[in-house]
Design a protein around this motif. Structure first.
Motif, short mmCIF file in Angstrom:
data_model
loop_
_atom_site.label_atom_id
_atom_site.label_comp_id
_atom_site.label_asym_id
_atom_site.label_seq_id
_atom_site.Cartn_x
_atom_site.Cartn_y
_atom_site.Cartn_z
N LEU A 685 0.82 -1.22 0.00
CA LEU A 685 0.00 0.00 0.00
C LEU A 685 0.85 1.26 0.00
CD1 LEU A 685 -2.80 -1.03 2.54
CD2 LEU A 685 -2.92 -1.04 0.05
N SER A 686 1.92 1.27 0.76
CA SER A 686 2.75 2.47 0.86
C SER A 686 3.48 2.77 -0.43
CB SER A 686 3.75 2.33 2.01
OG SER A 686 4.62 1.23 1.79
N ALA A 687 3.60 1.74 -1.32
CA ALA A 687 4.29 1.96 -2.59
C ALA A 687 3.39 2.60 -3.64
CB ALA A 687 4.83 0.62 -3.10
N ILE A 688 2.10 2.70 -3.35
CA ILE A 688 1.16 3.28 -4.32
C ILE A 688 1.10 4.79 -4.10
CG2 ILE A 688 -1.21 3.26 -5.18
CD1 ILE A 688 -1.48 0.41 -4.13
N GLU A 689 1.71 5.54 -5.00
CA GLU A 689 1.80 6.99 -4.85
C GLU A 689 0.44 7.67 -4.86
OE1 GLU A 689 4.41 8.83 -4.26
OE2 GLU A 689 5.94 7.24 -4.37
N GLU A 690 -0.49 7.13 -5.70
CA GLU A 690 -1.78 7.81 -5.87
C GLU A 690 -2.76 7.57 -4.73
OE1 GLU A 690 -0.42 5.67 -7.86
OE2 GLU A 690 -0.21 6.41 -9.91
N LEU A 691 -2.50 6.59 -3.88
CA LEU A 691 -3.44 6.23 -2.83
C LEU A 691 -3.37 7.22 -1.68
CD1 LEU A 691 -5.45 4.37 -1.44
CD2 LEU A 691 -3.53 2.94 -0.68
N ARG A 692 -4.51 7.84 -1.40
CA ARG A 692 -4.63 8.78 -0.26
C ARG A 692 -5.77 8.26 0.62
NH1 ARG A 692 -5.29 14.69 -2.29
NH2 ARG A 692 -6.95 13.72 -3.49
N PRO A 693 -5.47 7.36 1.52
CA PRO A 693 -6.54 6.65 2.22
C PRO A 693 -7.14 7.45 3.38
CG PRO A 693 -4.43 5.88 3.01
CD PRO A 693 -4.13 6.88 1.92
N TYR A 694 -8.44 7.24 3.58
CA TYR A 694 -9.08 7.66 4.81
C TYR A 694 -9.24 6.46 5.74
CZ TYR A 694 -12.57 9.34 8.11
OH TYR A 694 -13.23 9.66 9.27
N GLU A 695 -9.60 5.30 5.15
CA GLU A 695 -9.75 4.08 5.92
C GLU A 695 -9.43 2.90 5.03
OE1 GLU A 695 -13.41 1.64 8.02
OE2 GLU A 695 -13.35 3.81 8.26
N VAL A 696 -8.66 1.94 5.56
CA VAL A 696 -8.32 0.71 4.85
C VAL A 696 -8.52 -0.44 5.84
CG1 VAL A 696 -6.58 -0.58 3.56
CG2 VAL A 696 -6.62 1.92 3.42
N ALA A 697 -9.05 -1.59 5.34
CA ALA A 697 -9.27 -2.72 6.23
C ALA A 697 -9.44 -3.99 5.42
CB ALA A 697 -10.49 -2.50 7.11
N PHE A 698 -9.15 -5.13 6.06
CA PHE A 698 -9.55 -6.43 5.55
C PHE A 698 -10.94 -6.73 6.10
CE2 PHE A 698 -4.85 -7.25 5.41
CZ PHE A 698 -4.76 -7.48 4.05
N ALA A 699 -11.80 -7.35 5.27
CA ALA A 699 -13.15 -7.70 5.71
C ALA A 699 -13.41 -9.16 5.43
CB ALA A 699 -14.20 -6.85 5.02
N LYS A 700 -14.13 -9.80 6.33
CA LYS A 700 -14.57 -11.18 6.15
C LYS A 700 -16.10 -11.18 6.09
CE LYS A 700 -14.24 -14.17 9.57
NZ LYS A 700 -13.67 -15.16 10.52
N VAL A 701 -16.63 -11.71 4.97
CA VAL A 701 -18.07 -11.66 4.71
C VAL A 701 -18.60 -13.09 4.67
CG1 VAL A 701 -19.88 -10.81 3.20
CG2 VAL A 701 -17.69 -9.59 3.33
#
Length: 822
Positions: A685-701
């Protein structure tokens, strides 16, 4: 079948209205007695047979003085007779008496040359009007009667009986659609052969020959089929008591002794609030010994009859309310809205037993179970409330001036009883528009259009309200631009300093600074406390200015003096939130339902789904790492280093399964401690220059689980990356009116302000990475300001000084409104 002269026409022709005139040829004696001519006497004299609800006969003969004498046996060994005298429209009428001089009603006849039959009607003593006439036919001789066959009528009755038995079995099983199909087949077969049992030459021959048993059986079968359809109307969804009553009445016209028809008529009358009539119908049905009656109908009727005593008071109340309501409706039709309003007020007084309702009363009435006559009372009360709201909107000077505020309160009460009452929504929207609350009117009408999308009038109301709301928003933006023009240039020098806070030590903050890391939680608390203090001490206007100053101060601390000038789009957003306007719910053609409370102007494109190209191309590149992300998630989960949490507890989501869970990685733009074990995920994730996250998570559905949700801010988009799911299914995503199916490794970007539904359509747990990230057209200074605004909202909400859904100051306690909304 061999024809017999005189039965070639329908008996209904016998009762067609002839030209007005005298009854026929004849003369009167000096004493006023009418003597028929030889032709009239020949037409009438003889024995006549008829069939109504049972087989019957009467006799017309020439008396000693040449008059026509009508005679009919009324009981065993008792005959009533009278002299036929001419009346209007060629009727002959006799006043009947028994041999001992007792009056026994009136009989009337009228001859038809076309069919050779008599139209006959008997009015019993005490009755006001004659019943509908029936056709009477000259009695056939034994030789002629023996030549009249009954095989066709018997065969029809046997065939119909089989269908009827099948249909009534379906009724007993409550398979309403199948029962309706079979019972309608019965009626269609009977209708196709109506000349046998209703009218026509065959019917006339059977009656005249005295062979009426198959005809009566066919009428009984028709009545049973209609009674079965009545029960289908009551048992279907939704129940239709009006239709059931119509079927029952039709059944009783064919066979007044049909017990099932009487019982179904009683059930329909109960549903319609006619308790007294229902009781009479139940008692009539239960006294018959009818093999066609369904045992459960008799049992249910007996139970209803025992409970009717408690409903008589409700019937009296409903009858009085309906009378007052109809009186009010008549005043409305004549344009007397003041008089109508007082009638409706009297209705509510009767229903409530008092002038006003407390919140607990409203809740109790809205949630009360629909037993007895309560559904009818409930529906009447809702209609009265909406009618009274119309009177409040129209007004009538000088005693009843327009009162849109009262109209809104009445519509709110009606909608508490029935949330989908479209008429109440339209009246409420009109009242809101008269108060210049066009945005609220637009929201109400948007919901009404969802309920009735084909109603042209409602769509026109919505378009009108939308134009007015857009005009208000346009003027507000113009005022904001003028009011806040050069706002930050006008602030005194030295308000903000270029002093930098020490940089954070990890992504995303090292590239994308966040207020939570750069300022610290204590500093954010201090900011929010100062803003809250300003609201309490100096009022709303100073509160909004202080909030803007605080954001500008924090921005210039981070990005340097003068950077606050990049907040031009943040100013109207904050101003709108502090003003506390309603969430804007719209339905955009070709896109779907959308909710907006926080809107940053100028962000494009505005659409539910976004392709992973252009500014979102990094999303597609992320799919190359999906297997790596999943492997690390499994490894960390196997070590039990994962703390699964339950998201979406704010009430903005509706889930079919309570065990949706997630592992947060980024919250409010900062990497959280729970994600420290995901080193490979961090690197990706940190290598993606364009990503400006507010929230990131793994989800199990869970398998077959779904989630319905909508956000309300347009400056954050959402990404879903499917890491793993069952082999036999897929991941279904619907945003607005657009749908996508994603396989393992699939990725989709969408705008969460459009109502969206996420579903794991497979037979195994699904794992995915979801990311809420800032729109690519949001500036870096704006991103930082929006993060700070989110933190301040969270702190200010906890004080209770501002509304939960916005930054608007909480209203002062108003006892009346508090009671109304409690």
């Amino acid at each position: 079948m061999e024809a017999v002269k005189g039965y070639g026409q329908s008996p209904q022709a016998a009762i067609a209205a002839p030209k007005a005139g005298k009854a026929g040829g004849g003369k009167s004696s000096g004493k006023g007695l009418w003597r028929p001519s030889a032709e009239v006497a020949k037409q009438h004299v003889g024995t006549w047979r008829f069939l109504s609800t049972a087989e019957g006969a009467f006799r017309i003969s020439l008396g000693d003085k040449g008059v026509l004498v009508f005679a009919r046996q009324v009981s065993e060994g008792v005959e009533a007779s009278g002299i036929l005298l001419p009346q209007e429209k060629r009727w002959l009428q006799a006043e009947l008496q028994t041999s001992d001089g007792q009056a026994w009603g009136s009989a009337r006849t009228r001859f038809s040359k076309e069919s050779g039959s008599l139209a006959y009607s008997l009015r019993e003593t005490g009755a006001e009007d004659f019943p509908a006439p029936v056709a009477a036919y000259p009695e056939l001789s034994p030789a002629e009667a023996s030549r009249v066959p009954t095989e066709e009528a018997v065969a029809l009755a046997n065939r119909v009986s089989r269908f009827l038995e099948k249909g009534l079995a379906s009724v007993s099983d409550q398979n309403w659609k199948l029962a309706e199909r079979d019972l309608n087949c019965v009626l269609q077969d009977l209708e196709a052969k109506r000349e046998i049992w209703i009218e026509g030459p065959v019917f006339g021959l059977l009656v005249a020959s005295g062979k009426c048993s198959p005809v009566l059986r066919l009428r009984s079968l028709c009545a049973q089929a209609l009674a079965g359809l009545a029960e289908c109307s009551l048992g279907g969804s939704p129940p239709c008591p009006e239709e059931a009553l119509e079927y029952s009445d039709r059944a009783l016209l064919q066979d007044p002794g049909c017990a099932e028809a009487h019982l179904q008529r009683g059930f329909a009358l109960v549903r319609l609030g006619r308790v007294t009539d229902a009781g009479a119908a139940f008692q009539m049905g239960l006294k018959f010994d009818d093999c066609a009656i369904l045992p459960r109908s008799a049992l249910a009727a007996q139970e209803e009859l025992e409970q009717l005593g408690s409903l008589f008071e409700d019937e009296r109340l409903l009858s009085k309310v309906q009378m007052l309501r109809e009186k009010g409706n008549e005043h409305v039709r004549q344009g007397r809205y003041g008089d109508a309003a007082w009638c409706y007020e009297d209705c509510l007084q009767e229903l409530w037993g008092k002038d006003l309702l407390y919140p607990s009363d409203v809740k109790e009435r809205a949630n009360r179970q629909g037993t007895g006559l309560w559904p009818l009372i409930h529906a009447a009360e809702t209609a009265i409330l909406t009618n009274l709201s119309l009177c409040c909107l129209q007004g009538e000077s000088p005693d009843w001036p327009p009162n849109p505020e009262r109209a809104i309160q009445l519509c709110e009460l009606a909608l508490a009883y029935d949330p989908e009452h479209v008429k109440a929504m339209r009246r409420m929207a009109r009242a809101l528009s008269e108060q210049l609350k066009f945005e609220e009117a637009e929201a109400v009408l948007t919901k009404a259009v969802r309920l009735r999308p084909k109603d042209v009038a409602i769509r026109q109301d919505l378009e009108r309200a939308r134009r007015q709301a857009d005009n208000v928003r346009r003027k507000a933006r113009e005022w904001e631009r003028e009011a806040f023009k050069d706002l930050f240039d006008r602030l005194p020098a030295g308000f903000a300093t270029p002093e930098q806070v020490l940089a954070a030590r990890s992504w995303p903050d090292e590239k994308l600074p966040t207020p939570l890391v750069r300022l610290g939680l204590e500093e954010v608390k201090a900011y929010s406390s100062h803003v809250a203090e300003t609201l309490e001490q100096e009022g709303e206007a100073a509160y909004m200015m202080e909030l803007l100053h605080t954001i500008r101060h924090a921005v210039e601390n981070q990005f340097g003096q003068g950077s606050g000038k990049q907040l031009a789009r943040i100013v109207p957003l904050v101003q709108g939130m502090t003003r506390g306007g309603p969430m804007r719910k719209t339905h955009e053609l070709g896109k779907g339902h959308r909710s907006l409370a926080s809107r940053l102007e100028g962000l494009t494109p505005e659409q539910p789904l976004h392709d992973a190209v252009g500014p979102h191309a990094w999303c597609q590149a992320l799919t190359e790492h999906s297997s790596t992300l999943m492997q690390e998630l499994r490894a960390v989960d196997a070590r039990q280093d994962v703390a699964w949490e339950v998201p979406w507890q704010s009430g903005g989501a509706t889930s079919t399964a309570p065990d949706w869970c997630y592992v947060p990685l980024v919250q409010k733009g900062a990497w959280v401690p729970a994600g420290q074990n995901f080193t490979k995920t961090f690197e990706i994730l940190s290598a993606i220059e364009e990503l400006r996250p507010y929230e990131v998570a793994f989800a199990k559905v869970p398998a077959r689980a779904s989630l319905r949700h909508e956000a309300n801010a347009n400056f954050v988009l959402t990404l879903h990356l499917v890491l793993e799911l069952g082999e036999s299914g897929c991941y279904k995503l619907q945003a607005g009116d657009h749908k996508r199916k994603l396989p393992k490794g699939g990725v989709q970007v969408f705008d969460p302000t459009y109502e969206h539904i996420a579903e794991n359509a497979s037979d195994a747990d699904m794992f995915m990475l979801y990311c809420h990230f800032y729109h690519p057209e949001v500036g870096e200074v704006e991103r930082y300001a929006l993060l700070l605004l989110a933190l301040l909202m969270e702190r200010l909400h906890s004080t209770g000084l501002v509304n939960v859904a916005s930054l608007a100051p909480a209203p002062a306690v108003d006892v009346r409104r508090a009671l109304k909304y409690a």
